[in-house]
Design a protein around this motif. Structure first.
Motif, short mmCIF file in Angstrom:
data_model
loop_
_atom_site.label_atom_id
_atom_site.label_comp_id
_atom_site.label_asym_id
_atom_site.label_seq_id
_atom_site.Cartn_x
_atom_site.Cartn_y
_atom_site.Cartn_z
N THR A 26 12.31 -23.25 3.28
CA THR A 26 12.35 -24.52 4.01
C THR A 26 12.64 -25.71 3.11
OG1 THR A 26 10.74 -23.64 5.59
CG2 THR A 26 11.09 -26.02 5.58
N GLU A 204 15.64 -11.80 17.90
CA GLU A 204 14.86 -11.63 19.14
C GLU A 204 14.61 -10.16 19.42
OE1 GLU A 204 13.43 -11.31 23.02
OE2 GLU A 204 15.33 -10.42 22.35
N GLU A 211 6.62 -9.68 17.65
CA GLU A 211 5.78 -10.79 18.08
C GLU A 211 5.10 -10.49 19.42
OE1 GLU A 211 6.19 -15.66 18.59
OE2 GLU A 211 7.98 -14.40 18.41
N SER A 298 14.77 -9.58 9.80
CA SER A 298 13.90 -9.77 10.96
C SER A 298 12.76 -8.77 10.98
CB SER A 298 14.72 -9.64 12.25
OG SER A 298 15.73 -10.63 12.32
N SER A 301 9.83 -10.03 9.24
CA SER A 301 9.27 -11.27 9.77
C SER A 301 8.25 -10.97 10.87
CB SER A 301 10.39 -12.16 10.32
OG SER A 301 11.37 -12.42 9.34
N SER A 303 7.57 -13.20 13.41
CA SER A 303 7.92 -13.86 14.67
C SER A 303 9.39 -14.25 14.65
CB SER A 303 7.06 -15.11 14.89
OG SER A 303 7.33 -16.06 13.87
N ILE A 304 9.90 -14.63 15.82
CA ILE A 304 11.30 -15.07 15.91
C ILE A 304 11.51 -16.32 15.06
CG2 ILE A 304 13.07 -15.91 17.48
CD1 ILE A 304 11.82 -14.27 19.69
N LYS A 305 10.56 -17.23 15.10
CA LYS A 305 10.68 -18.46 14.32
C LYS A 305 10.74 -18.17 12.83
CE LYS A 305 8.40 -22.91 13.51
NZ LYS A 305 7.25 -23.78 13.85
N GLU A 306 9.88 -17.28 12.36
CA GLU A 306 9.89 -16.92 10.95
C GLU A 306 11.19 -16.21 10.57
OE1 GLU A 306 7.44 -14.06 7.85
OE2 GLU A 306 6.36 -14.97 9.55
N GLY A 308 14.11 -16.66 12.01
CA GLY A 308 15.16 -17.67 11.97
C GLY A 308 15.15 -18.45 10.67
N THR A 309 13.95 -18.78 10.19
CA THR A 309 13.83 -19.50 8.92
C THR A 309 14.28 -18.63 7.75
OG1 THR A 309 11.96 -20.77 9.80
CG2 THR A 309 12.25 -20.75 7.41
N SER A 312 18.14 -18.24 7.65
CA SER A 312 18.96 -19.45 7.52
C SER A 312 19.77 -19.52 6.22
CB SER A 312 18.08 -20.70 7.66
OG SER A 312 17.05 -20.71 6.70
#
Length: 393
Positions: A26, A204, A211, A298, A301, A303-306, A308-309, A312
């Protein structure tokens, strides 16, 4: 109330900074990748668009005035004088990128300039400069000769013209113009489209199921984990491929109109069935690699948010690789470079759009991408077999 606000702030900041991976992706990763990307772009743009001091242009001139010989020779070119009968042959050489520029002065140029009356309303003596806008050195040489003539014209009170009239002084063909424009733009756009299609479905499907807890149901079913991994990769690839092809077709078909259509000479009809078959093979194998990479990330990870980060930075890598054809010029790339995933895809796309590819390069690229997909699918299978990786919430 103030204390509650500070408590929540401390809690959220502590949670964030305790996660080293989150801090890196991040805060540190964006600045680092942008610095590397912009530094590379700056250095390569300077090399691409500034003249090469060591390059000696292949230049031809007809009816060269003695008074201008010194100024022309000073332009880092090897000048060859020709007669009118050889002019068409030289123009063809410029079109074939075997020569850089042809300058044709009117007969008795200096006398015509001296006798020309600006107020007469007649056309001034016209110097013709033939060049190829799709060849960097030819375009630079054209600019150099034109600038030299412009400076000379200023000393004569505008008593001469350069490239005036209905003649086509740019020897580049419609095929050359289309190849130059498409080979620079479409590899980057196509890679972005493919990446967007992959990133919209892969996190996803894997991180999302972790998730929601539904991945556990799949893992306890009597199936091989390798079958689960391949099923995920292939199904996600089909969806991403359809998304990418849809975006590509829209761009490919609209780009001629966007760039001026008949005015600029850009025409998609210059590409044949073989070119599209080769391109489809590259696109399909590239999607498999992208989906596999995103699926592996993925799977680690929570979660989906994690996810995505974590994914990136891959976008910056894809953009970085996609920009290479814009600044790579006509450099010859060794055959082993086509075994590097993603980079090989971009180079093949550039070669297909510029008509410089070889079937062997495309074949090696597709095989290398399939092999990379197999290795990543094996890694994904191992992750699915790991209780710690799959059930840590």
């Amino acid at each position: 109330m103030k204390n509650n606000t500070l408590t929540i702030m401390k809690k959220e900041l502590a949670r964030f900074f305790r996660d080293k991976r989150m801090v890196f992706t991040t805060i540190l990763m964006p600045g680092l990748m942008i610095y590397v990307l912009y530094t590379f772009m700056g250095n390569t743009m300077m090399k691409e668009f500034l003249p090469d001091d060591s390059y000696v242009a292949s230049a031809y001139v007809q009816n060269m005035p003695e008074e201008m010989e010194e100024a022309l020779v000073a332009l880092s070119a090897e000048w060859t004088e020709i007669d009118a009968e050889e002019a068409e042959t030289v123009k063809q050489s410029i079109q074939d990128k075997e020569a850089d520029v042809l300058v044709i002065f009117p007969e008795n140029f200096l006398q015509a300039v001296q006798e020309y009356d600006v107020t007469s309303g007649t056309a001034a003596p016209n110097v013709e400069i033939y060049y190829n806008s799709t060849e960097t050195q030819s375009d630079l040489m054209y600019d150099a000769v034109r600038n030299m003539l412009s400076e000379y014209e200023n000393t004569l009170a505008n008593k001469l013209d350069v490239n005036v009239g209905d003649k086509d002084y740019d020897c580049a063909t419609d095929r050359d113009l289309t190849a130059m424009m498409f080979s620079m733009m479409l590899p980057m756009l196509l890679m972005i489209f493919l990446y967007s299609g992959c990133i919209s479905v892969a996190p996803e499907s894997i991180a999302g199921e972790k998730e929601r807890g539904t991945i556990a149901t799949l893992l306890v079913t009597p199936m091989k984990r390798s079958s689960l991994a391949l099923g995920k990769v292939f199904s996600l690839s089909i969806i991403a491929l359809l998304s990418g092809i849809s975006s590509f077709l829209g761009t490919f078909l609209s780009l001629p109109q966007l760039m001026g259509g008949e005015t600029t000479g850009i025409d998609t009809a210059v590409y044949g069935v073989t070119d599209f078959v080769m391109l489809l093979g590259i696109i399909l194998s590239t999607v498999l690699v992208l989906v596999s990479i995103i699926s592996v990330i993925s799977a680690f990870s929570k979660s989906i948010k994690e996810a995505g980060t974590a994914v990136s930075p891959l976008m910056i890598v894809v953009m970085f690789i996609s920009l290479l054809p814009m600044f790579g010029g006509d450099m010859v790339r060794p055959i082993y470079s086509f075994v590097i995933p993603l980079y090989n895809s971009v180079m093949c796309m550039n070669g297909i759009f510029s008509f410089t590819y070889e079937p062997l390069q495309v074949g090696i690229t597709i095989l290398a991408n399939i092999l990379c997909t197999g290795i990543l699918s094996f890694v994904l299978t191992k992750i699915f077999n790991s209780e710690k990786a799959m059930f840590t919430r």
